[in-house]
Design an enzyme around this catalytic site. Structure first.
Site, PDB file in Angstrom:
ATOM      1  N   GLY A  67      -5.957 -15.242 -45.064  1.00  0.00           N
ATOM      2  CA  GLY A  67      -7.158 -14.753 -44.372  1.00  0.00           C
ATOM      3  C   GLY A  67      -7.907 -13.757 -45.254  1.00  0.00           C
ATOM      4  O   GLY A  67      -9.126 -13.850 -45.441  1.00  0.00           O
ATOM      5  N   HIS A  68      -7.161 -12.809 -45.814  1.00  0.00           N
ATOM      6  CA  HIS A  68      -7.782 -11.833 -46.721  1.00  0.00           C
ATOM      7  C   HIS A  68      -8.381 -12.552 -47.934  1.00  0.00           C
ATOM      8  O   HIS A  68      -9.494 -12.243 -48.371  1.00  0.00           O
ATOM      9  CB  HIS A  68      -6.738 -10.834 -47.242  1.00  0.00           C
ATOM     10  CG  HIS A  68      -6.128  -9.960 -46.190  1.00  0.00           C
ATOM     11  ND1 HIS A  68      -4.797 -10.036 -45.846  1.00  0.00           N
ATOM     12  CD2 HIS A  68      -6.639  -8.973 -45.422  1.00  0.00           C
ATOM     13  CE1 HIS A  68      -4.521  -9.134 -44.911  1.00  0.00           C
ATOM     14  NE2 HIS A  68      -5.626  -8.482 -44.634  1.00  0.00           N
TER      15      HIS A  68
HETATM   16  P1  AMP Z   1      -6.576  -5.708 -42.458  1.00  0.00           P
HETATM   17  O1  AMP Z   1      -5.865  -5.697 -43.766  1.00  0.00           O
HETATM   18  O2  AMP Z   1      -5.779  -6.263 -41.330  1.00  0.00           O
HETATM   19  O3  AMP Z   1      -7.247  -4.398 -42.145  1.00  0.00           O
HETATM   20  O4  AMP Z   1      -7.760  -6.775 -42.626  1.00  0.00           O
HETATM   21  C1  AMP Z   1      -8.694  -6.670 -43.666  1.00  0.00           C
HETATM   22  C2  AMP Z   1      -9.826  -7.620 -43.394  1.00  0.00           C
HETATM   23  O5  AMP Z   1      -9.333  -8.964 -43.332  1.00  0.00           O
HETATM   24  C3  AMP Z   1     -10.528  -7.348 -42.055  1.00  0.00           C
HETATM   25  O6  AMP Z   1     -11.920  -7.513 -42.196  1.00  0.00           O
HETATM   26  C4  AMP Z   1      -9.924  -8.398 -41.169  1.00  0.00           C
HETATM   27  O7  AMP Z   1     -10.748  -8.746 -40.079  1.00  0.00           O
HETATM   28  C5  AMP Z   1      -9.763  -9.556 -42.126  1.00  0.00           C
HETATM   29  N1  AMP Z   1      -8.758 -10.504 -41.630  1.00  0.00           N
HETATM   30  C6  AMP Z   1      -7.540 -10.209 -41.103  1.00  0.00           C
HETATM   31  N2  AMP Z   1      -6.918 -11.320 -40.698  1.00  0.00           N
HETATM   32  C7  AMP Z   1      -7.762 -12.359 -40.959  1.00  0.00           C
HETATM   33  C8  AMP Z   1      -7.689 -13.778 -40.753  1.00  0.00           C
HETATM   34  N3  AMP Z   1      -6.625 -14.351 -40.200  1.00  0.00           N
HETATM   35  N4  AMP Z   1      -8.744 -14.532 -41.154  1.00  0.00           N
HETATM   36  C9  AMP Z   1      -9.837 -13.945 -41.716  1.00  0.00           C
HETATM   37  N5  AMP Z   1      -9.958 -12.626 -41.931  1.00  0.00           N
HETATM   38  C10 AMP Z   1      -8.942 -11.836 -41.559  1.00  0.00           C
END
Ligand code: AMP
Length: 281
Positions: A36-37
């Protein structure tokens, strides 16, 4: 890939890239990276000449100290994944670099009702912490494009509001949620699920689909109740199942068949709190 730990060094590198005519894309994360990231990095690379990613587990956005302590850290693996993704720069700041004046502050961001509903209600202070870190990171990085994931739907609305509040000249690019094969939204927190919990976790995705399917057939309250029951039957402790306006996030209690809606879920499986959402129409 350039690795930078100091805010000043990041600023210098970004200034240099801008001088060379590059548009800057920025992807803030808390690490424990998954596909996702990496999809955000890929989107940035399509649209920006230079892509910077930050990894910083932001202490001010955790309302639960145990959640903060148990947040997964996989820096080596993350660095390798970013290298492979073609990311140009990794910013890996210390807490002091992000909060040179310390963690406590009087400053607040006027997020209005966004702060008291859904995640705001169940995680008091969370979005103030998100705004603090994003404000600081954007001040340092000054990108043209900011890439964030729809997985954190309310966070997207908060960040859009923040960009308006701060009058930033920046385009916020919201990217689709990447899912595992069975439909579970990818999340760093999934690593904390036991084997049995991991199997049950897909119920969130099934429930989102159920709500979408039922939308034309039932009243919203009944759908939400049934959806909550589906989760509880599988052993989830549900914070909320909510159907809301897709733009404002104001809860919807009936549907005129035109209003754009989104369903949002937050629920615990054991100690792990998972969130997910799905636009309905
Ligand atoms: P985090 O590391 O959880 O703070 O996420 C960093 C970024 O990645 C944020 O903008 C999240 O919304 C995005 N993100 C997290 N999980 C996913 C996913 N499964 N698909 C797409 N983007 C994601």
């Amino acid at each position: 890939m350039i690795l930078v730990k100091r805010a000043g060094d990041l600023q210098k590198e970004i200034a240099k890239q801008k001088q060379q005519g590059n548009r800057i894309g920025f992807v803030p994360t808390m690490g424990a990276l998954h596909e996702g990231h990496i999809s955000l990095i890929a989107q940035s690379r399509k649209e920006s000449g230079f892509t910077a990613c930050s990894i910083f587990i932001n202490p001010t956005q955790f309302n639960d100290p145990e959640d903060f302590e148990k947040y997964p850290v996989t820096i080596e693996k993350d660095t390798y994944a970013l290298e492979r993704s073609g990311c140009d720069l990794l910013f890996l700041p210390s807490v002091n670099e992000i909060y040179p004046g310390g963690l406590s502050t009087d400053k607040t961001y006027d997020l209005g009702y966004l702060e008291t509903i859904l995640e705001g209600k169940y995680r008091p202070g969370h979005f103030q912490g998100v705004c603090r870190v994003v404000d600081r990171l954007l001040q340092i990085c000054q990108p043209h494009h900011l890439y964030i994931g729809q997985k954190d739907y309310q966070q997207c609305k908060v960040i859009e509001k923040l960009v308006t509040l701060l009058h930033l000249d920046l385009s916020v690019r919201i990217c689709p949620t990447l899912r595992e094969k069975d439909g579970l939204a990818m999340s760093s927190r999934n690593m904390r699920l036991g084997k049995e919990e991991r199997q049950k976790a897909v119920t969130i995705f099934k429930t989102l689909n159920y709500v979408k399917e039922m939308l034309p057939k039932n009243d919203l309250q009944e759908i939400m109740n049934k959806a909550g029951n589906m989760l509880e039957k599988e052993g989830f402790r549900v914070d909320y199942v909510a159907i809301a306006d897709a733009t404002t996030l104001i809860p919807a209690d009936h549907w005129d068949k035109k209003q754009k809606l989104v369903v949002l879920i937050a629920a615990f499986l054991g100690e792990v709190r998972l969130i997910d959402n799905m636009p309905l129409n």
